[in-house]
Design a protein around this motif. Structure first.
Motif, PDB file in Angstrom:
ATOM      1  N   GLU A  48      40.372  37.873 -15.092  1.00 45.38           N
ATOM      2  CA  GLU A  48      41.330  36.809 -14.838  1.00 45.38           C
ATOM      3  C   GLU A  48      41.462  36.602 -13.328  1.00 45.38           C
ATOM      4  O   GLU A  48      41.920  37.484 -12.610  1.00 45.38           O
ATOM      5  N   ALA A  49      41.071  35.421 -12.870  1.00 46.65           N
ATOM      6  CA  ALA A  49      41.128  35.126 -11.438  1.00 46.65           C
ATOM      7  C   ALA A  49      42.507  34.629 -10.993  1.00 46.65           C
ATOM      8  O   ALA A  49      42.826  34.655  -9.806  1.00 46.65           O
ATOM      9  N   SER A  50      43.325  34.150 -11.945  1.00 45.85           N
ATOM     10  CA  SER A  50      44.701  33.696 -11.655  1.00 45.85           C
ATOM     11  C   SER A  50      44.743  32.597 -10.593  1.00 45.85           C
ATOM     12  O   SER A  50      45.476  32.687  -9.612  1.00 45.85           O
ATOM     13  N   PHE A  51      43.956  31.551 -10.796  1.00 51.43           N
ATOM     14  CA  PHE A  51      43.961  30.415  -9.870  1.00 51.43           C
ATOM     15  C   PHE A  51      45.293  29.662  -9.937  1.00 51.43           C
ATOM     16  O   PHE A  51      45.873  29.302  -8.917  1.00 51.43           O
ATOM     17  N   ASN A  52      45.775  29.406 -11.143  1.00 52.84           N
ATOM     18  CA  ASN A  52      47.127  28.894 -11.384  1.00 52.84           C
ATOM     19  C   ASN A  52      47.465  27.652 -10.546  1.00 52.84           C
ATOM     20  O   ASN A  52      48.537  27.568  -9.930  1.00 52.84           O
ATOM     21  N   THR A  53      46.566  26.695 -10.547  1.00 49.53           N
ATOM     22  CA  THR A  53      46.764  25.475  -9.759  1.00 49.53           C
ATOM     23  C   THR A  53      46.313  24.267 -10.562  1.00 49.53           C
ATOM     24  O   THR A  53      45.218  24.283 -11.127  1.00 49.53           O
ATOM     25  N   LEU A 110      73.533   1.151   3.938  1.00 44.14           N
ATOM     26  CA  LEU A 110      73.220   1.767   2.655  1.00 44.14           C
ATOM     27  C   LEU A 110      71.710   1.977   2.548  1.00 44.14           C
ATOM     28  O   LEU A 110      70.932   1.045   2.787  1.00 44.14           O
ATOM     29  N   GLY A 111      71.285   3.173   2.217  1.00 47.76           N
ATOM     30  CA  GLY A 111      69.870   3.483   2.100  1.00 47.76           C
ATOM     31  C   GLY A 111      69.531   4.134   0.765  1.00 47.76           C
ATOM     32  O   GLY A 111      70.418   4.478  -0.018  1.00 47.76           O
ATOM     33  N   PHE A 112      68.253   4.295   0.510  1.00 46.48           N
ATOM     34  CA  PHE A 112      67.816   4.909  -0.748  1.00 46.48           C
ATOM     35  C   PHE A 112      66.471   5.602  -0.542  1.00 46.48           C
ATOM     36  O   PHE A 112      65.739   5.335   0.419  1.00 46.48           O
ATOM     37  N   ASN A 113      66.158   6.463  -1.461  1.00 47.32           N
ATOM     38  CA  ASN A 113      64.868   7.162  -1.484  1.00 47.32           C
ATOM     39  C   ASN A 113      64.486   7.395  -2.940  1.00 47.32           C
ATOM     40  O   ASN A 113      65.202   8.088  -3.672  1.00 47.32           O
ATOM     41  N   LEU A 114      63.375   6.798  -3.371  1.00 51.18           N
ATOM     42  CA  LEU A 114      62.874   6.955  -4.736  1.00 51.18           C
ATOM     43  C   LEU A 114      61.517   7.646  -4.685  1.00 51.18           C
ATOM     44  O   LEU A 114      60.695   7.342  -3.818  1.00 51.18           O
ATOM     45  N   SER A 115      61.266   8.563  -5.611  1.00 55.94           N
ATOM     46  CA  SER A 115      59.964   9.242  -5.644  1.00 55.94           C
ATOM     47  C   SER A 115      59.607   9.634  -7.065  1.00 55.94           C
ATOM     48  O   SER A 115      60.483   9.837  -7.922  1.00 55.94           O
ATOM     49  N   ALA A 116      58.318   9.741  -7.291  1.00 56.60           N
ATOM     50  CA  ALA A 116      57.788  10.198  -8.578  1.00 56.60           C
ATOM     51  C   ALA A 116      56.621  11.137  -8.293  1.00 56.60           C
ATOM     52  O   ALA A 116      55.821  10.883  -7.389  1.00 56.60           O
ATOM     53  N   ARG A 117      56.518  12.219  -9.046  1.00 57.83           N
ATOM     54  CA  ARG A 117      55.429  13.176  -8.867  1.00 57.83           C
ATOM     55  C   ARG A 117      54.850  13.571 -10.224  1.00 57.83           C
ATOM     56  O   ARG A 117      55.569  13.631 -11.226  1.00 57.83           O
ATOM     57  N   TYR A 118      53.562  13.838 -10.206  1.00 56.20           N
ATOM     58  CA  TYR A 118      52.848  14.134 -11.452  1.00 56.20           C
ATOM     59  C   TYR A 118      51.807  15.210 -11.184  1.00 56.20           C
ATOM     60  O   TYR A 118      51.155  15.225 -10.133  1.00 56.20           O
ATOM     61  N   ASN A 119      51.671  16.128 -12.128  1.00 52.68           N
ATOM     62  CA  ASN A 119      50.568  17.096 -12.074  1.00 52.68           C
ATOM     63  C   ASN A 119      49.968  17.267 -13.461  1.00 52.68           C
ATOM     64  O   ASN A 119      50.662  17.173 -14.482  1.00 52.68           O
ATOM     65  N   THR A 120      48.651  17.471 -13.494  1.00 54.18           N
ATOM     66  CA  THR A 120      47.972  17.711 -14.761  1.00 54.18           C
ATOM     67  C   THR A 120      48.291  19.126 -15.247  1.00 54.18           C
ATOM     68  O   THR A 120      48.762  19.983 -14.491  1.00 54.18           O
ATOM     69  N   GLY A 121      48.012  19.383 -16.524  1.00 53.11           N
ATOM     70  CA  GLY A 121      48.206  20.715 -17.070  1.00 53.11           C
ATOM     71  C   GLY A 121      47.177  21.687 -16.522  1.00 53.11           C
ATOM     72  O   GLY A 121      46.096  21.294 -16.073  1.00 53.11           O
ATOM     73  N   TYR A 122      47.515  22.973 -16.557  1.00 52.67           N
ATOM     74  CA  TYR A 122      46.586  23.977 -16.031  1.00 52.67           C
ATOM     75  C   TYR A 122      46.849  25.334 -16.689  1.00 52.67           C
ATOM     76  O   TYR A 122      47.944  25.606 -17.202  1.00 52.67           O
ATOM     77  N   LYS A 123      45.829  26.166 -16.655  1.00 53.74           N
ATOM     78  CA  LYS A 123      45.920  27.499 -17.239  1.00 53.74           C
ATOM     79  C   LYS A 123      46.659  28.433 -16.293  1.00 53.74           C
ATOM     80  O   LYS A 123      46.384  28.456 -15.092  1.00 53.74           O
ATOM     81  N   TRP A 124      47.598  29.203 -16.842  1.00 55.19           N
ATOM     82  CA  TRP A 124      48.347  30.174 -16.049  1.00 55.19           C
ATOM     83  C   TRP A 124      47.935  31.588 -16.468  1.00 55.19           C
ATOM     84  O   TRP A 124      47.935  31.912 -17.653  1.00 55.19           O
ATOM     85  N   GLU A 125      47.568  32.398 -15.488  1.00 51.73           N
ATOM     86  CA  GLU A 125      47.171  33.787 -15.748  1.00 51.73           C
ATOM     87  C   GLU A 125      47.948  34.703 -14.811  1.00 51.73           C
ATOM     88  O   GLU A 125      48.059  34.439 -13.613  1.00 51.73           O
TER      89      GLU A 125
END
Length: 211
Positions: free
Chosen positions: A111-116, A134-149
């Motif tokens: 198991e190399a445990s890359f976890n990324t 008056l100000g604002f800040n909107l953001s969206a973030r996305y990550n693909t699934g990955y194997k966790w070791e």
């Protein structure tokens, strides 16, 4: 308006990479045919007992730190863009790619445990004075699934999309800014680490003083 572009990349080759190896130890008998005894019939009997123990799930699974003889490669790149629009609007976006190449079939218990995650994306739009301080800040973030070791647990981290938002109000006379916002506004819990709790939503109200 102005714009800024940031680029980065990497390519690594690892030899004798340190990781974990999963080991199964039966409570009786042996899981190996290489038994250090002179009597062949005793060795065969111990192997049979070991097979029975594994079939009955009478065994313990643990992990050892060890090196793999296989060559491991990792590569990736990132790109970030910020763009200033008219009337004080700003758009930001970044993308990161990460890949880990390891022939698991040739060393199945390592198991190399890359976890990324392979893909991560974040986009945002902000304006600190869209209308009368008056100000604002909107953001969206996305990550693909990955194997966790890990030594604690192995499994799969599912893909996640998270939306964050913040409103701000500048009070020049008081040299202060009031901020109201929240993270993970969809309220869909997600996970980044196996063995830790799910990440939910957070809301905040704050006052920042700038003397």
């Amino acid at each position: 308006g102005g714009r800024r572009i940031d680029l980065n990349g990497y390519y690594n080759i690892y030899n004798h990479f340190l990781g974990n190896k999963t080991v199964i130890a039966p409570y009786y008998g042996t899981a190996s045919t290489a038994v250090n005894v002179t009597n062949t019939s005793i060795a065969n009997a111990m192997n049979v007992y070991g097979a029975v123990a594994i079939a009955n799930q009478d065994y313990r699974v643990y992990q050892l730190y060890t090196n793999t003889d296989l060559e491991i490669k990792s590569m990736g790149f990132g790109a970030g863009v910020s763009y200033a629009l008219p009337k004080n609007f700003n758009v930001v976006a970044n993308y990161n790619y990460a890949e880990f190449k390891f022939d698991q079939a040739k060393d199945p218990n390592f198991e190399a445990s890359f976890n990324t995650p392979k893909h991560r994306v974040k986009v945002g739009l902000n304006n600190d004075n869209v209308y009368k301080n008056l100000g604002f800040n909107l953001s969206a973030r996305y990550n693909t699934g990955y194997k966790w070791e890990s030594t604690f647990i192995d499994g799969w981290i599912h893909a996640a999309t998270v939306f964050d938002a913040q409103l701000s109000y500048n009070i020049p006379k008081l040299k202060s800014v009031i901020k109201l916002g929240g993270t993970n506004l969809s309220r869909k819990e997600y996970r980044q680490v196996l063995g830790a709790g799910l990440i939910g939503s957070q809301y905040f109200l704050g006052l920042t003083y700038n003397p």
